[in-house]
Structure formats: C-alpha cells, structure tokens
Motif scaffolding. Structure first.
Motif, mmCIF file in Angstrom:
data_model
loop_
_atom_site.group_PDB
_atom_site.id
_atom_site.type_symbol
_atom_site.label_atom_id
_atom_site.label_comp_id
_atom_site.label_asym_id
_atom_site.label_seq_id
_atom_site.Cartn_x
_atom_site.Cartn_y
_atom_site.Cartn_z
ATOM 1 N N TYR A 167 50.612 -33.085 -30.768
ATOM 2 C CA TYR A 167 50.673 -32.681 -32.175
ATOM 3 C C TYR A 167 50.737 -31.155 -32.207
ATOM 4 C CZ TYR A 167 49.019 -37.409 -33.129
ATOM 5 O OH TYR A 167 48.893 -38.764 -33.190
ATOM 6 N N LEU A 168 51.241 -30.619 -33.294
ATOM 7 C CA LEU A 168 51.287 -29.172 -33.458
ATOM 8 C C LEU A 168 49.883 -28.580 -33.355
ATOM 9 C CD1 LEU A 168 52.862 -26.589 -34.068
ATOM 10 C CD2 LEU A 168 52.659 -27.136 -36.507
ATOM 11 N N GLY A 169 48.888 -29.264 -33.895
ATOM 12 C CA GLY A 169 47.503 -28.801 -33.818
ATOM 13 C C GLY A 169 46.994 -28.706 -32.386
ATOM 14 N N ASP A 170 47.462 -29.603 -31.514
ATOM 15 C CA ASP A 170 47.085 -29.544 -30.092
ATOM 16 C C ASP A 170 47.608 -28.256 -29.467
ATOM 17 O OD1 ASP A 170 46.237 -32.175 -30.515
ATOM 18 O OD2 ASP A 170 48.014 -33.040 -29.577
ATOM 19 N N VAL A 171 48.862 -27.924 -29.813
ATOM 20 C CA VAL A 171 49.489 -26.718 -29.256
ATOM 21 C C VAL A 171 48.778 -25.474 -29.785
ATOM 22 C CG1 VAL A 171 51.616 -25.360 -29.216
ATOM 23 C CG2 VAL A 171 51.698 -27.836 -28.820
ATOM 24 N N LEU A 172 48.492 -25.452 -31.083
ATOM 25 C CA LEU A 172 47.791 -24.294 -31.647
ATOM 26 C C LEU A 172 46.393 -24.163 -31.037
ATOM 27 C CD1 LEU A 172 48.896 -24.557 -35.384
ATOM 28 C CD2 LEU A 172 49.808 -23.054 -33.586
ATOM 29 N N GLY A 173 45.722 -25.281 -30.832
ATOM 30 C CA GLY A 173 44.417 -25.250 -30.163
ATOM 31 C C GLY A 173 44.540 -24.730 -28.737
ATOM 32 N N GLY A 174 45.606 -25.121 -28.035
ATOM 33 C CA GLY A 174 45.846 -24.630 -26.689
ATOM 34 C C GLY A 174 46.124 -23.136 -26.667
ATOM 35 N N VAL A 175 46.824 -22.643 -27.698
ATOM 36 C CA VAL A 175 47.093 -21.205 -27.799
ATOM 37 C C VAL A 175 45.781 -20.443 -27.938
ATOM 38 C CG1 VAL A 175 48.082 -19.413 -29.292
ATOM 39 C CG2 VAL A 175 49.444 -21.415 -28.681
ATOM 40 N N VAL A 176 44.912 -20.902 -28.833
ATOM 41 C CA VAL A 176 43.620 -20.228 -29.030
ATOM 42 C C VAL A 176 42.798 -20.275 -27.746
ATOM 43 C CG1 VAL A 176 41.421 -20.333 -30.287
ATOM 44 C CG2 VAL A 176 43.589 -20.607 -31.517
ATOM 45 N N TYR A 177 42.763 -21.443 -27.118
ATOM 46 C CA TYR A 177 42.013 -21.594 -25.865
ATOM 47 C C TYR A 177 42.573 -20.656 -24.785
ATOM 48 C CZ TYR A 177 39.192 -24.141 -22.438
ATOM 49 O OH TYR A 177 38.272 -24.485 -21.486
ATOM 50 N N GLY A 178 43.894 -20.583 -24.688
ATOM 51 C CA GLY A 178 44.528 -19.693 -23.732
ATOM 52 C C GLY A 178 44.290 -18.227 -24.041
ATOM 53 N N LEU A 179 44.284 -17.869 -25.329
ATOM 54 C CA LEU A 179 44.011 -16.479 -25.712
ATOM 55 C C LEU A 179 42.604 -16.069 -25.285
ATOM 56 C CD1 LEU A 179 45.636 -16.306 -29.253
ATOM 57 C CD2 LEU A 179 46.369 -15.041 -27.214
ATOM 58 N N ILE A 180 41.652 -16.961 -25.473
ATOM 59 C CA ILE A 180 40.267 -16.665 -25.068
ATOM 60 C C ILE A 180 40.201 -16.461 -23.554
ATOM 61 C CG2 ILE A 180 37.940 -17.631 -24.890
ATOM 62 C CD1 ILE A 180 38.582 -19.034 -27.639
ATOM 63 N N TRP A 181 40.768 -17.408 -22.798
ATOM 64 C CA TRP A 181 40.756 -17.312 -21.335
ATOM 65 C C TRP A 181 41.536 -16.105 -20.843
ATOM 66 C CZ3 TRP A 181 38.438 -19.142 -17.121
ATOM 67 C CH2 TRP A 181 37.631 -20.271 -17.262
ATOM 68 N N GLY A 182 42.728 -15.911 -21.378
ATOM 69 C CA GLY A 182 43.568 -14.808 -20.928
ATOM 70 C C GLY A 182 42.941 -13.456 -21.204
ATOM 71 N N ALA A 183 42.407 -13.284 -22.419
ATOM 72 C CA ALA A 183 41.773 -12.010 -22.769
ATOM 73 C C ALA A 183 40.545 -11.764 -21.900
ATOM 74 C CB ALA A 183 41.401 -12.000 -24.255
ATOM 75 N N ALA A 184 39.727 -12.796 -21.708
ATOM 76 C CA ALA A 184 38.526 -12.640 -20.872
ATOM 77 C C ALA A 184 38.920 -12.273 -19.438
ATOM 78 C CB ALA A 184 37.705 -13.922 -20.886
ATOM 79 N N TRP A 185 39.948 -12.940 -18.914
ATOM 80 C CA TRP A 185 40.349 -12.683 -17.535
ATOM 81 C C TRP A 185 40.828 -11.246 -17.350
ATOM 82 C CZ3 TRP A 185 39.537 -15.225 -13.136
ATOM 83 C CH2 TRP A 185 40.230 -14.812 -11.996
ATOM 84 N N ILE A 186 41.716 -10.789 -18.227
ATOM 85 C CA ILE A 186 42.255 -9.438 -18.008
ATOM 86 C C ILE A 186 41.226 -8.345 -18.316
ATOM 87 C CG2 ILE A 186 44.654 -10.144 -18.298
ATOM 88 C CD1 ILE A 186 44.614 -8.821 -21.051
ATOM 89 N N LEU A 187 40.220 -8.685 -19.134
ATOM 90 C CA LEU A 187 39.155 -7.706 -19.388
ATOM 91 C C LEU A 187 38.146 -7.650 -18.246
ATOM 92 C CD1 LEU A 187 38.469 -8.313 -23.190
ATOM 93 C CD2 LEU A 187 39.494 -6.276 -22.141
ATOM 94 N N LEU A 188 37.894 -8.789 -17.613
ATOM 95 C CA LEU A 188 36.857 -8.859 -16.584
ATOM 96 C C LEU A 188 37.363 -8.690 -15.157
ATOM 97 C CD1 LEU A 188 34.809 -11.834 -18.064
ATOM 98 C CD2 LEU A 188 34.273 -9.395 -18.207
ATOM 99 N N VAL A 189 38.618 -8.991 -14.930
ATOM 100 C CA VAL A 189 39.165 -8.944 -13.563
ATOM 101 C C VAL A 189 40.282 -7.900 -13.525
ATOM 102 C CG1 VAL A 189 40.256 -10.267 -11.715
ATOM 103 C CG2 VAL A 189 38.626 -11.395 -13.259
ATOM 104 N N PRO A 190 40.080 -6.817 -12.777
ATOM 105 C CA PRO A 190 41.130 -5.793 -12.718
ATOM 106 C C PRO A 190 42.400 -6.345 -12.044
ATOM 107 C CG PRO A 190 39.210 -5.145 -11.403
ATOM 108 C CD PRO A 190 38.906 -6.475 -12.008
ATOM 109 N N ALA A 191 43.540 -6.003 -12.623
ATOM 110 C CA ALA A 191 44.820 -6.445 -12.060
ATOM 111 C C ALA A 191 45.109 -5.686 -10.769
ATOM 112 C CB ALA A 191 45.939 -6.208 -13.062
ATOM 113 N N PRO A 192 45.555 -6.391 -9.735
ATOM 114 C CA PRO A 192 45.881 -5.731 -8.462
ATOM 115 C C PRO A 192 47.261 -5.066 -8.500
ATOM 116 C CG PRO A 192 46.205 -8.077 -8.254
ATOM 117 C CD PRO A 192 45.686 -7.843 -9.646
ATOM 118 N N VAL A 193 47.342 -3.957 -9.206
ATOM 119 C CA VAL A 193 48.641 -3.272 -9.323
ATOM 120 C C VAL A 193 48.729 -2.082 -8.387
ATOM 121 C CG1 VAL A 193 49.148 -4.032 -11.642
ATOM 122 C CG2 VAL A 193 47.784 -1.977 -11.318
#
Length: 193
Positions: A167-193
């Motif tokens: 359902y569209l709601g599943d995708v939107l929920g996945g976006v929010v869940y991914g935003l939380i995980w993605g933001a936390a990861w890039i804030l807490l784990v330095p990128a190996p650049v």
C-alpha cells in the motif's frame, strides 16, 4: 464520484473499524495497482528492478561498484553502506511482524499478483527504507551519484505500489523508517572518505 468498493481488510486491522486514512490508503493503492495501465513492456522491467532490491541485493551490488573500480578503502566504504542497509532490513522485518499488515493481494483477492509476493508482512516497506538508507550512505560517499540514487529510489518505491505488493502507506512508512535510520547512521558513523 463514489469511492471504490471496500473489500474489507483481512489483516490485523480487522479488530478495529477501518479509519478514514486506512480506507484512503487502500483505495489510492488499489487504483494505482489496478486501474492504471500495466503494459508488459513496462511492468516486466519494472518488476525485475523491484525484485532485484529484495533483501537489499541491489544496494549490496551498488556498494561494490566502487570496489570493482578500484576506490580507496573499498571494504570500509562497502561496509558503510551494507551494514545500515542490513540493519534497516532486519529491524524492519521485526516491525512488520509486530504490525501484521498483510499485502494487498492477500487482503483483496480480486487484486492480481503482478510479481511474486514476499513472505513478510506489508508495513513498513523494506524496499523504501533500504532505498533511503542506501541513498543516504552512498550519497555521503559519492555525492555525484545523488541524483541517480534519488531517481532509482523513487522508481523502486513507485514499483512497490504499482505492482501491488504494498500500500502507499507502507511505502511512506518505509520512507520515514529509512530517514530515521539513514540520518542516525550518517550522524553517528563517520563516512570513510
């Protein structure tokens, strides 16, 4: 114009009368999955792309491309992407089990299966959450990839509703869940650049 017939949910929401938002989510998703044209020349490659992202495979392949091309610190860069993609997939599976929302063709048997249905529950969409995390992490490593990653993510998310597996709601929920995980990861784990 009257709303499409409600075929009634057969998932965890059956114990509670369906709310207006749930009915809207089901109606919009059904319209996209059934009323929009589904020419084979479009649905077959779109389905292939959608299936390639099952279990994060697409994102694991993308994180290996720089390694194949001889990037510096290839293992750390691959892990910087693969670890959060795996974590969001695994924890998302647990959320799916807790929520218990069944997939559209299961809840509404009149809706055809365009591609094979995953065995997991529907909410939240792992494809959406992994796409967001993959875009965040690969985008941190390779900013020039961001436009292509955003387009890829949008196409993947569209495919999940258009092909009737979410359902569209599943995708939107996945976006929010991914935003939380993605933001936390890039804030807490330095990128190996």
């Amino acid at each position: 114009m009257p709303p499409p017939p409600d075929h009634g949910p057969t998932d965890a929401t059956t114990a509670v009368p369906a709310g207006r938002l749930d009915r809207l989510d089901r109606a919009v998703s059904r319209r996209l999955a059934m009323d929009w044209p589904h020419p084979r020349w479009f649905t077959v490659p779109l389905g292939g792309l959608s299936l390639s992202a099952n279990y994060g495979v697409l994102w694991y392949v993308l994180c290996l491309v720089p390694w194949i091309l001889g990037a510096d610190q290839p293992l750390w860069k691959a892990l910087y992407v693969a670890v959060p993609v795996t974590l969001v997939e695994m924890t998302g599976f647990l959320v799916k089990q807790l929520v218990g929302r069944v997939r559209p063709p299961v809840a509404d048997p009149t809706q055809p299966e365009q591609i094979p249905l995953p065995i997991s529950k529907s909410f939240p969409s792992s494809h959406a959450s992994m796409a967001i995390v993959g875009t965040f992490t690969l985008g941190m490593l390779y900013p020039q990839w961001i436009p292509a990653l955003v387009v890829l993510s949008l196409v993947l998310m569209f495919s999940r509703v258009y092909l009737g597996v979410h359902y569209l709601g599943d995708v939107l929920g996945g976006v929010v869940y991914g935003l939380i995980w993605g933001a936390a990861w890039i804030l807490l784990v330095p990128a190996p650049v």
